[in-house]
Design an enzyme around this catalytic site. Structure first.
Site, mmCIF file in Angstrom:
data_model
loop_
_atom_site.group_PDB
_atom_site.id
_atom_site.type_symbol
_atom_site.label_atom_id
_atom_site.label_comp_id
_atom_site.label_asym_id
_atom_site.label_seq_id
_atom_site.Cartn_x
_atom_site.Cartn_y
_atom_site.Cartn_z
ATOM 1 N N GLU A 182 0.838 -1.203 0.000
ATOM 2 C CA GLU A 182 0.000 0.000 0.000
ATOM 3 C C GLU A 182 0.871 1.251 0.000
ATOM 4 O OE1 GLU A 182 -3.032 -0.436 -0.539
ATOM 5 O OE2 GLU A 182 -3.774 -2.209 0.496
ATOM 6 N N GLU B 206 -9.668 -0.446 -4.650
ATOM 7 C CA GLU B 206 -8.702 -0.862 -5.679
ATOM 8 C C GLU B 206 -9.364 -0.915 -7.049
ATOM 9 O OE1 GLU B 206 -5.769 -0.641 -4.944
ATOM 10 O OE2 GLU B 206 -5.652 -1.077 -2.815
ATOM 11 N N GLU C 184 -4.604 5.028 -0.376
ATOM 12 C CA GLU C 184 -3.521 4.105 -0.005
ATOM 13 C C GLU C 184 -3.086 4.356 1.444
ATOM 14 O OE1 GLU C 184 -3.406 1.745 -1.799
ATOM 15 O OE2 GLU C 184 -3.850 2.427 -3.817
ATOM 16 N N TYR D 298 -3.937 -0.925 12.006
ATOM 17 C CA TYR D 298 -5.050 -1.214 12.928
ATOM 18 C C TYR D 298 -5.203 -2.730 13.134
ATOM 19 C CZ TYR D 298 -10.034 -1.072 14.437
ATOM 20 O OH TYR D 298 -11.233 -1.215 15.090
ATOM 21 N N GLU E 180 -1.999 -3.657 -8.737
ATOM 22 C CA GLU E 180 -3.323 -3.507 -8.115
ATOM 23 C C GLU E 180 -4.362 -4.386 -8.806
ATOM 24 O OE1 GLU E 180 -3.426 1.020 -8.311
ATOM 25 O OE2 GLU E 180 -3.830 0.727 -6.192
ATOM 26 N N HIS F 3 -5.551 2.557 3.521
ATOM 27 C CA HIS F 3 -5.276 1.118 3.500
ATOM 28 C C HIS F 3 -4.088 0.789 4.402
ATOM 29 C CE1 HIS F 3 -7.236 0.996 -0.780
ATOM 30 N NE2 HIS F 3 -8.082 1.319 0.172
ATOM 31 N N HIS G 41 -9.031 2.314 -8.424
ATOM 32 C CA HIS G 41 -7.651 2.660 -8.788
ATOM 33 C C HIS G 41 -7.267 2.017 -10.125
ATOM 34 C CE1 HIS G 41 -6.865 3.010 -4.174
ATOM 35 N NE2 HIS G 41 -7.748 3.883 -4.632
HETATM 36 MN MN MN Z 1 -4.715 1.064 -4.711
HETATM 37 FE FE FE Z 2 -4.596 0.059 -1.722
#
Ligand code: MN
Ligand code: FE
Length: 360
Positions: free
Chosen positions: A97, A234, A128, A137, A200, A131, A237
């Site tokens: 990421e 994604e 990103e 987390y 991706e 992500h 993206h």
């Molecule tokens: Mn991405």
């Molecule tokens: Fe991502």
């Protein structure tokens, strides 16, 4: 065409033809550079529309409860193979990421010149970050040692090689380049193809599939939910970088040679091979109802739709999607109030509605 505005004893003359000239000079690269970030008039409408869709999908990791995942992680109801998939998922994506976000911000967004393209790329980079934050987390919720995670980037050979494959094409562009030179335009086109379609669009799908297969078996509901959101992002993206590549080629037709098409296809072949090796590391045994062979076929299926999406020939024409249920699992539209109120609220606040999940 000049227009004069007279207010009190002062007149201001605005020349529309100058503004029209500026608009005509808008291009993916080598266009008019402006410090004022003028978005209007839009030349790349798709970029602005996609920005709206991405904004409507906004989520934050803390929206997703991890209690159940933590209980499962600490219980003895999980197999080592299942824990390993989660570790590989967290380990690989923690690096990936960041690599994508950094490339979007410092390579692609730097080289494109139209403001609406910079706008949507800025949102891409921000997603990103979300992500990357979601992985942090997960790591802290499960109590995974962050050093172990970091060590995976270097010590799991198949992760190291996947990362090297993409950072290679990022580094070649981090210097002063004459972007009028077709060879340099090809370097950028290659970068956009490698990141959007190979990484991706294809390589991410191995782990997405594995983690969502576990999710389907009611394992790791929080992690699965975050990966569903991530995958939805994604898919935008991939579409962003696909459109960008097509417009870049459209404006610089001289780069689209048979040799270059072959070069891109070979890069996809390399990406697929790296991913299949990686899948075998993620699934050394097929004890959890998942087997490496099916995931490899899933990669072939994805690689072909990415290639065809940019006008290149499929490598395995007619290869079937071995996981038709996966698009169901990822279809976030079907759930009315599906997770937490806050997520729904982000979506309501947008005038543009939800993402089209058909892509998944
Ligand atoms: Mn991405
Ligand atoms: Fe991502």
């Amino acid at each position: 065409m000049e227009k004069t505005f007279t207010i009190g004893d002062r007149s201001f003359v605005l020349d529309q033809s100058k503004a029209e000239e500026a608009f005509a000079a808008k291009q993916v690269i080598n266009g008019r550079q402006t410090m004022t970030f003028n978005l209007l008039p839009l030349k790349y409408q798709w970029a602005y529309d996609l920005y709206g869709t991405m904004k409507a999908n906004h989520w934050e990791p803390e929206d997703i409860p991890m209690q159940k995942d933590i209980e499962q992680w600490q219980s003895d109801e999980l197999s080592d193979a299942e824990r390993w998939i989660i570790r590989m998922g967290i380990g690989y994506f923690s690096a990936a990421e960041g690599i994508v976000g950094d490339n979007i911000l410092h390579v692609v967004r730097e080289l494109v010149t139209a403001s609406e393209l910079k706008l949507v790329l800025g949102r891409h980079a921000h997603e990103e970050n979300i992500h990357a934050d979601s992985l942090l987390y997960m790591i802290s919720s499960l109590g995974i040692n962050p050093h172990e995670c970091e060590a995976m980037f270097e010590q799991i050979e198949t992760i190291r090689r996947k990362n090297e494959f993409v950072t290679r094409t990022s580094h070649t562009l981090r210097r002063d380049l004459d972007m009028k030179d077709p060879d340099n335009i090809r370097l950028l086109a290659k970068n956009i193809f490698v990141f959007g379609q190979c990484m991706e669009g294809t390589q991410f799908y191995g782990l997405f599939g594995m983690i969502l297969s576990l999710y389907r078996q009611n394992k790791f509901p929080g992690i699965g939910q975050m990966f569903r959101y991530t995958l939805r992002d994604e898919s935008n993206h991939i579409e962003l970088l696909r459109n960008l590549l097509m417009d870049l080629i459209g404006e610089n037709k001289e780069i689209w040679t048979e040799d270059f098409k072959r070069e891109l296809t070979n890069l996809m072949i390399e990406a697929v091979n790296l991913e299949k090796d990686f899948i075998n590391d993620c699934l050394p045994v097929s004890s959890v109802g998942l087997n490496a062979e099916e995931f490899c076929q899933y990669i072939d299926f994805n690689a072909d739709r990415r290639l065809e999406g940019v006008g290149l020939k499929a490598l395995n024409p007619g290869v079937k999607n071995p996981f038709p249920w996966l698009s169901e699992t990822m279809d976030l539209k079907k759930e009315a109030n599906f997770f937490e109120q806050r997520v729904t609220e982000y979506q309501k606040s947008s005038a543009l509605g939800m993402v089209d999940d058909d892509e998944l």
